[in-house]
Design a protein around this motif. Structure first.
Motif, PDB file in Angstrom:
ATOM      1  N   UNK A  81       8.344  13.410 -85.034  1.00  0.00           N
ATOM      2  CA  UNK A  81       9.617  13.768 -84.421  1.00  0.00           C
ATOM      3  C   UNK A  81       9.898  15.256 -84.436  1.00  0.00           C
ATOM      4  N   UNK A  82       8.824  16.066 -84.494  1.00  0.00           N
ATOM      5  CA  UNK A  82       8.973  17.515 -84.568  1.00  0.00           C
ATOM      6  C   UNK A  82       8.445  18.197 -83.312  1.00  0.00           C
ATOM      7  N   UNK A  83       9.012  19.327 -82.985  1.00  0.00           N
ATOM      8  CA  UNK A  83       8.493  20.156 -81.911  1.00  0.00           C
ATOM      9  C   UNK A  83       7.138  20.724 -82.343  1.00  0.00           C
ATOM     10  N   UNK A  84       6.322  21.185 -81.396  1.00  0.00           N
ATOM     11  CA  UNK A  84       5.078  21.863 -81.795  1.00  0.00           C
ATOM     12  C   UNK A  84       5.398  23.074 -82.674  1.00  0.00           C
ATOM     13  N   UNK A  85       4.546  23.344 -83.652  1.00  0.00           N
ATOM     14  CA  UNK A  85       4.782  24.436 -84.594  1.00  0.00           C
ATOM     15  C   UNK A  85       4.938  25.767 -83.857  1.00  0.00           C
ATOM     16  N   UNK A  86       4.287  25.907 -82.716  1.00  0.00           N
ATOM     17  CA  UNK A  86       4.373  27.157 -81.956  1.00  0.00           C
ATOM     18  C   UNK A  86       5.794  27.442 -81.475  1.00  0.00           C
ATOM     19  N   UNK A  87       6.650  26.429 -81.423  1.00  0.00           N
ATOM     20  CA  UNK A  87       8.033  26.621 -80.978  1.00  0.00           C
ATOM     21  C   UNK A  87       9.010  26.832 -82.120  1.00  0.00           C
ATOM     22  N   UNK A  88       8.553  26.683 -83.352  1.00  0.00           N
ATOM     23  CA  UNK A  88       9.430  26.855 -84.502  1.00  0.00           C
ATOM     24  C   UNK A  88       9.756  28.329 -84.693  1.00  0.00           C
ATOM     25  N   UNK A  89      10.969  28.598 -85.138  1.00  0.00           N
ATOM     26  CA  UNK A  89      11.362  29.929 -85.575  1.00  0.00           C
ATOM     27  C   UNK A  89      11.519  29.852 -87.090  1.00  0.00           C
ATOM     28  N   UNK A  90      10.803  30.685 -87.793  1.00  0.00           N
ATOM     29  CA  UNK A  90      10.825  30.649 -89.256  1.00  0.00           C
ATOM     30  C   UNK A  90      11.250  32.003 -89.804  1.00  0.00           C
ATOM     31  N   UNK A  91      12.090  31.967 -90.831  1.00  0.00           N
ATOM     32  CA  UNK A  91      12.626  33.188 -91.426  1.00  0.00           C
ATOM     33  C   UNK A  91      12.493  33.121 -92.940  1.00  0.00           C
ATOM     34  N   UNK A  92      12.394  34.265 -93.549  1.00  0.00           N
ATOM     35  CA  UNK A  92      12.346  34.368 -94.996  1.00  0.00           C
ATOM     36  C   UNK A  92      13.312  35.442 -95.460  1.00  0.00           C
ATOM     37  N   UNK A  93      13.322  35.681 -96.760  1.00  0.00           N
ATOM     38  CA  UNK A  93      14.164  36.730 -97.342  1.00  0.00           C
ATOM     39  C   UNK A  93      13.277  37.705 -98.103  1.00  0.00           C
ATOM     40  N   UNK A  94      13.509  38.978 -97.890  1.00  0.00           N
ATOM     41  CA  UNK A  94      12.757  39.995 -98.623  1.00  0.00           C
ATOM     42  C   UNK A  94      12.941  39.793-100.121  1.00  0.00           C
ATOM     43  N   UNK A  95      11.840  39.838-100.838  1.00  0.00           N
ATOM     44  CA  UNK A  95      11.906  39.691-102.287  1.00  0.00           C
ATOM     45  C   UNK A  95      11.875  38.257-102.761  1.00  0.00           C
ATOM     46  N   UNK A  96      11.788  37.289-101.846  1.00  0.00           N
ATOM     47  CA  UNK A  96      11.748  35.868-102.218  1.00  0.00           C
ATOM     48  C   UNK A  96      10.540  35.215-101.560  1.00  0.00           C
ATOM     49  N   UNK A  97       9.332  35.525-102.022  1.00  0.00           N
ATOM     50  CA  UNK A  97       8.137  34.946-101.398  1.00  0.00           C
ATOM     51  C   UNK A  97       8.123  33.426-101.550  1.00  0.00           C
ATOM     52  N   UNK A  98       7.715  32.743-100.504  1.00  0.00           N
ATOM     53  CA  UNK A  98       7.659  31.281-100.534  1.00  0.00           C
ATOM     54  C   UNK A  98       8.895  30.613 -99.959  1.00  0.00           C
ATOM     55  N   UNK A  99      10.010  31.343 -99.853  1.00  0.00           N
ATOM     56  CA  UNK A  99      11.218  30.772 -99.249  1.00  0.00           C
ATOM     57  C   UNK A  99      11.107  30.888 -97.731  1.00  0.00           C
ATOM     58  N   UNK A 100      11.206  29.756 -97.049  1.00  0.00           N
ATOM     59  CA  UNK A 100      11.143  29.752 -95.585  1.00  0.00           C
ATOM     60  C   UNK A 100      12.298  28.915 -95.053  1.00  0.00           C
ATOM     61  N   UNK A 101      13.018  29.461 -94.093  1.00  0.00           N
ATOM     62  CA  UNK A 101      14.124  28.763 -93.434  1.00  0.00           C
ATOM     63  C   UNK A 101      13.716  28.515 -91.982  1.00  0.00           C
ATOM     64  N   UNK A 102      13.698  27.229 -91.578  1.00  0.00           N
ATOM     65  CA  UNK A 102      13.310  26.857 -90.212  1.00  0.00           C
ATOM     66  C   UNK A 102      14.499  26.153 -89.573  1.00  0.00           C
ATOM     67  N   UNK A 103      15.198  26.801 -88.642  1.00  0.00           N
ATOM     68  CA  UNK A 103      16.321  26.124 -87.989  1.00  0.00           C
ATOM     69  C   UNK A 103      15.829  25.081 -86.993  1.00  0.00           C
ATOM     70  N   UNK A 104      16.220  23.868 -87.220  1.00  0.00           N
ATOM     71  CA  UNK A 104      16.004  22.723 -86.338  1.00  0.00           C
ATOM     72  C   UNK A 104      14.643  22.661 -85.647  1.00  0.00           C
ATOM     73  N   UNK A 105      13.617  22.199 -86.353  1.00  0.00           N
ATOM     74  CA  UNK A 105      12.316  22.007 -85.715  1.00  0.00           C
ATOM     75  C   UNK A 105      12.167  20.644 -85.039  1.00  0.00           C
ATOM     76  N   UNK A 106      13.252  19.855 -85.009  1.00  0.00           N
ATOM     77  CA  UNK A 106      13.169  18.468 -84.544  1.00  0.00           C
ATOM     78  C   UNK A 106      13.234  18.338 -83.032  1.00  0.00           C
ATOM     79  N   UNK A 107      12.596  17.305 -82.542  1.00  0.00           N
ATOM     80  CA  UNK A 107      12.762  16.908 -81.147  1.00  0.00           C
ATOM     81  C   UNK A 107      14.158  16.317 -80.987  1.00  0.00           C
TER      82      UNK A 107
END
Length: 200
Positions: A81-107
Motif C-alpha cells: 500500500x505504498x508509493x514507489x520509493x522514488x516518490x517518497x520525500x524523506x527528511x532528517x535533522x542535523x546532528x541526529x543520524x538515523x532519524x528519518x521523517x517521511x511524510x505520507x508514503x501511502x497510496x
C-alpha cells in the motif's frame, strides 16, 4: 518572532533541569495545554521547513535524506500500500543520524488500512501498552475485539464508558522502556502483517 524565541527558551529550560527525565518533562509540558492553546513555537514543522526553509530557529536543522531506491521494489511497495520509493520525500535533522521523517508514503486510502492494522495487531500481547499498569494481562488481551462494537456506535454519549482502545495511548514494539526503573528490555515481537486489500 519574539514569542517563538521565548517558547524555544522556555522549552529548553524545561528540558535542561537536572535530575528529571527530559522527555517526560516535555511530554507533560505539551499534555497540560488545552486543545488549541499550546504554544508550538518550539516544535519542528517539517512541512513548513522543507517548503519555505525560512529563517525560523528550527528550519535550518531539517535536511533532505537520501533513500536507497533499490531497497524496496515498486511491486513490493505497491503490495504494502505504498508509493514507489522514488516518490517518497524523506527528511532528517542535523546532528541526529538515523532519524528519518517521511511524510505520507501511502497510496490513496491505505492510511486507514495501516491504522486498523496497528489497532488490531500491535496492541496485542506480548507488546506493552499504557493500560498494563492498571489492568491484568487477561483484561488487555485483545483490545480490538473488546472495543470494536463501541467504536461502531456513531452516537456520541459522554455518559457511555470509553472503550479500551479509546483509553489506549501508546504501545511499544521491540525495546520497551520502563519509566519506573529507567531500564529497557527486548520484547519478542513476531507479527505477520496481512497484505492490504483494495478499498479496506
Amino acid at each position: 518572532m519574539g514569542k517563538m524565541s521565548a517558547a524555544v527558551g522556555s522549552v529548553a529550560t524545561l528540558a535542561a533541569e537536572p535530575g528529571e527525565d527530559a522527555f517526560r518533562k516535555l511530554f507533560r509540558f505539551y499534555r497540560q495545554s488545552r486543545p488549541g492553546t499550546a504554544d508550538l513555537g518550539a516544535v519542528i514543522d517539517f512541512s513548513a521547513a522543507h517548503a519555505a526553509r525560512g529563517p525560523g530557529p528550527e528550519a535550518h536543522k531539517v535536511v533532505r535524506s537520501q533513500l536507497s531506491l533499490s531497497s524496496v521494489s515498486d511491486h513490493d511497495a505497491h503490495r504494502a500500500g505504498l508509493q514507489p520509493v522514488s516518490k517518497w520525500q524523506a527528511y532528517g535533522l542535523e546532528g541526529y543520524p538515523g532519524f528519518i521523517f517521511i511524510p505520507n508514503p501511502f497510496l490513496p486510502g491505505y492510511q486507514w488500512h495501516w491504522v486498523k492494522q496497528c489497532l488490531k495487531l500491535y496492541s496485542q500481547k506480548p507488546n506493552v501498552c499504557n493500560l498494563d499498569k492498571h489492568m491484568t494481562e487477561e483484561q488487555t488481551q485483545d483490545l480490538w475485539e473488546q472495543s470494536k462494537e463501541f467504536l461502531r456506535c456513531k452516537e456520541v454519549n459522554k455518559r457511555r464508558p470509553r472503550s479500551l482502545l479509546e483509553k489506549l495511548r501508546w504501545v511499544t514494539l521491540g525495546y520497551h522502556y520502563n519509566w519506573d526503573s529507567k531500564s529497557k528490555w527486548l520484547l519478542p515481537v513476531g507479527f505477520r502483517v496481512s497484505e492490504p486489500k483494495q478499498g479496506s
